[in-house]
Design a protein around this motif. Structure first.
Motif, mmCIF file in Angstrom:
data_model
loop_
_atom_site.group_PDB
_atom_site.id
_atom_site.type_symbol
_atom_site.label_atom_id
_atom_site.label_comp_id
_atom_site.label_asym_id
_atom_site.label_seq_id
_atom_site.Cartn_x
_atom_site.Cartn_y
_atom_site.Cartn_z
ATOM 1 N N LEU A 264 0.881 -0.996 0.201
ATOM 2 C CA LEU A 264 0.193 -0.044 -0.376
ATOM 3 C C LEU A 264 0.962 1.281 0.109
ATOM 4 O O LEU A 264 2.021 1.105 0.797
ATOM 5 N N THR A 265 0.234 1.986 -1.048
ATOM 6 C CA THR A 265 1.234 3.913 -1.415
ATOM 7 C C THR A 265 0.400 4.587 -1.819
ATOM 8 O O THR A 265 -1.131 4.647 -1.672
ATOM 9 N N LYS B 69 -3.946 4.687 4.245
ATOM 10 C CA LYS B 69 -3.181 3.194 4.301
ATOM 11 C C LYS B 69 -2.780 2.180 5.794
ATOM 12 O O LYS B 69 -2.996 1.707 5.324
ATOM 13 N N SER B 70 -2.738 3.687 6.759
ATOM 14 C CA SER B 70 -2.829 2.074 8.417
ATOM 15 C C SER B 70 -4.054 1.558 7.917
ATOM 16 O O SER B 70 -4.616 0.759 8.717
ATOM 17 N N ILE C 70 -5.041 -0.940 5.844
ATOM 18 C CA ILE C 70 -4.598 -2.080 6.362
ATOM 19 C C ILE C 70 -5.051 -2.567 7.594
ATOM 20 O O ILE C 70 -5.610 -3.976 7.691
ATOM 21 N N VAL D 261 2.297 -7.618 8.549
ATOM 22 C CA VAL D 261 2.336 -6.410 8.474
ATOM 23 C C VAL D 261 4.235 -5.023 8.282
ATOM 24 O O VAL D 261 4.617 -5.574 9.684
ATOM 25 N N ALA E 176 5.191 -1.703 8.014
ATOM 26 C CA ALA E 176 5.393 -0.199 7.918
ATOM 27 C C ALA E 176 6.181 0.068 8.277
ATOM 28 O O ALA E 176 6.920 0.778 9.567
ATOM 29 N N ASP F 197 2.608 4.066 12.808
ATOM 30 C CA ASP F 197 1.032 3.873 12.441
ATOM 31 C C ASP F 197 0.828 2.378 12.975
ATOM 32 O O ASP F 197 0.060 1.619 12.265
ATOM 33 N N GLU G 146 3.703 -1.269 4.322
ATOM 34 C CA GLU G 146 2.979 -0.117 3.381
ATOM 35 C C GLU G 146 4.194 0.751 3.454
ATOM 36 O O GLU G 146 5.806 1.316 4.458
ATOM 37 N N THR G 147 4.545 1.766 2.686
ATOM 38 C CA THR G 147 5.225 3.152 2.357
ATOM 39 C C THR G 147 4.717 3.761 3.516
ATOM 40 O O THR G 147 4.112 4.352 3.872
#
Lengths: 343, 134
Positions: free
Chosen positions: A57-58, A65-66, A69, A85, A87, A102, A151-152
């Motif tokens: 996810l970006t 995003k978080s 998620i 995950v 992050a 995150d 997660e970026t």
């Protein structure tokens, strides 16, 4: 306080494969710190990786995003899958420290043993991830997670390294971030397998959806059977669970994309690209380490820096000279490699 | 920027909703070069410890304001022991009567910083007392 005794790589790898989270946690730290043992660990871990579903996810900081998620974790847990995950948040360019926030959004899963979450500082690495994110994903695969979500950090236009790690890339946008020209630009818009418009309950969401739809149509490949990124409006944060929107649709889109990858055998291409990127990174790091180790204690590095400062030479000539010396020494290695080439 | 970093979990357990102090501390630890995982408010002792395990934390920092420190601290210490986190530093900060400081230390807290503590003293304490990571 007593210094922790050094850990035995074989023993740790065994524990990791059995799903031991302390072993995983310690191994990740050592790899993040690029400790001497990193490559030893990765050699042991590597054969047990490559089988999990890896989702990325970006999107910009604050796009949700978080929060998304958080819901994805819930859905995959309901399906009985184990979830990892990773992050990533940015490290300070001044102090080197980081505020990794995150986990706050993942509170609902804080007691679930089927979920392993790790926060990482980017530590100066560009591209939206940390240098060792790919290795951390592999560790999470090896510890038995069926799904690994990456997660970026808050990514803008060009932080696209996630495509080398994840099989399915989800780009998270929010309304009113710019006109359709912004969406037509190269970079992050192009890497999305799925585009999410989060906060779709805000003003401006509908016109934003229309212009994104038009942009996606412009970019559609005419190649038959190729994947067209679906556009999914979501609301990932709401007081009541009934007020959430688009979560089931997002999970379905991810499944559809995974199915497409496997049926079209595009998955092999994705995995090959991942390996190519990985090989390049490991190669660069190891060569650099090798050469700096060789220079260590000789005082040559300082001499080179001084010579460049004085204007007697330049970085390009220095690197050429150093490489020549090392390649000459390395030619014996080369012979050994070519004599083994039958394998 | 690849040298070893000190990793700190900071959090608030229980129903205390005063997070100004913990945010100040999180920011100053970040500025001191540490990687700070902020868990937010309303955590359970079990959740904090699980996060500390997953993140391979060197330090757990808890912030209290509304008088729950003597209730939750022993639970945290107990959970740390159960999870084998005996090499992790437990630091408590916030607002409480001075006579509770030795009580908390007796429970197993490594250090206590009451309101008015200097930021340098917190950073110095953590830097001097965290375990080494090979």
């Amino acid at each position: 306080m007593a210094k922790k005794t050094p850990d035995n790589p074989d023993e740790m790898a065994q524990k990791l494969l059995a799903g031991d989270r302390r072993a995983a946690a310690r191994m990740i730290t050592l790899i993040e710190n690029q400790s001497e043992k990193s490559s030893q660990f990765m050699k042991l871990v590597y054969p047990n990786t490559g089988k999990s579903m890896v989702i990325g996810l970006t999107g910009s900081g604050g796009s949700g995003k978080s929060s998304l998620i958080n819901h994805l974790i819930r859905q995959y847990r309901d399906q009985g899958k184990r979830v990892g995950v990773v992050a990533v948040d940015p490290s300070s360019p001044f102090s080197g420290g980081a505020l990794l926030g995150d986990r706050i959004r993942f509170q609902a899963h804080s007691m679930d043993d089927g979920v392993y979450i790790r926060s990482m500082g980017s530590r100066g690495y560009l591209g939206g991830l940390a240098r060792s994110t790919n290795d951390v994903v592999r560790i999470m695969e090896a510890m038995g997670n069926d799904v690994v979500i990456v997660e970026t950090l808050g990514a803008g236009q060009d932080e696209v390294d996630i495509i080398h790690v994840a099989q399915t890339c989800v780009l998270v946008l929010t309304p009113n971030m710019g006109d359709d020209i912004q969406a037509m630009k190269a970079g992050i818009m192009e890497i999305a397998d799925i585009i999410v418009l989060n906060k779709a309950d805000l003003d401006g969401a509908i016109s934003c959806l229309h212009s994104l739809e038009a942009t996606i149509q412009l970019g559609i490949s005419r190649k038959e059977g190729s994947w067209t990124p679906p556009l999914i409006p979501t609301v990932a944060s709401a007081a009541k669970i009934e007020d959430l929107q688009g979560i089931n649709e997002l999970v379905k889109a991810i499944n559809d994309h995974q199915e497409y990858l496997h049926q079209s055998h595009a998955i092999d291409e994705v995995q090959t690209k991942r390996i190519e990127q990985e090989l390049g990174l490991v190669f660069k790091d190891e060569v650099q380490k090798f050469i700096f180790k060789g220079l260590k204690g000789t005082g040559k590095k300082q001499q080179y820096i001084k010579a460049i400062f004085d204007g007697r030479t330049d970085p390009y000539s220095v690197v050429e000279e150093v490489l020549k010396t090392f390649l000459k020494e390395g030619s014996k290695v080369k012979e050994t490699i070519s004599s083994k080439q039958q394998i | 920027m690849n040298q070893n970093k000190i990793k700190v979990i900071v959090s608030k357990v229980g129903l205390d909703g005063h997070d100004r102090g913990v945010k100040v501390v999180a920011t100053l630890l970040k500025e001191a070069g540490m990687e700070v995982v902020y868990l937010g408010m309303y955590q359970t002792p079990e959740g904090v410890i699980k996060a500390a395990v997953d993140e391979d934390a060197d330090v757990i920092g808890l912030s209290y304001l509304s008088g729950e420190h003597l209730v939750y601290t022993p639970k945290i210490v107990d959970e740390m022991r159960k999870s084998g986190l005996d090499d992790v530093l437990l630091v408590v900060g916030g607002s409480f009567p001075p006579e509770d400081v030795p009580v908390m230390k007796e429970m197993g807290v490594d250090e206590v910083f009451r309101g008015g503590s200097l930021t340098e003293s917190i950073v110095d304490y953590i830097k001097k007392n965290t375990r080494g990571k090979s």
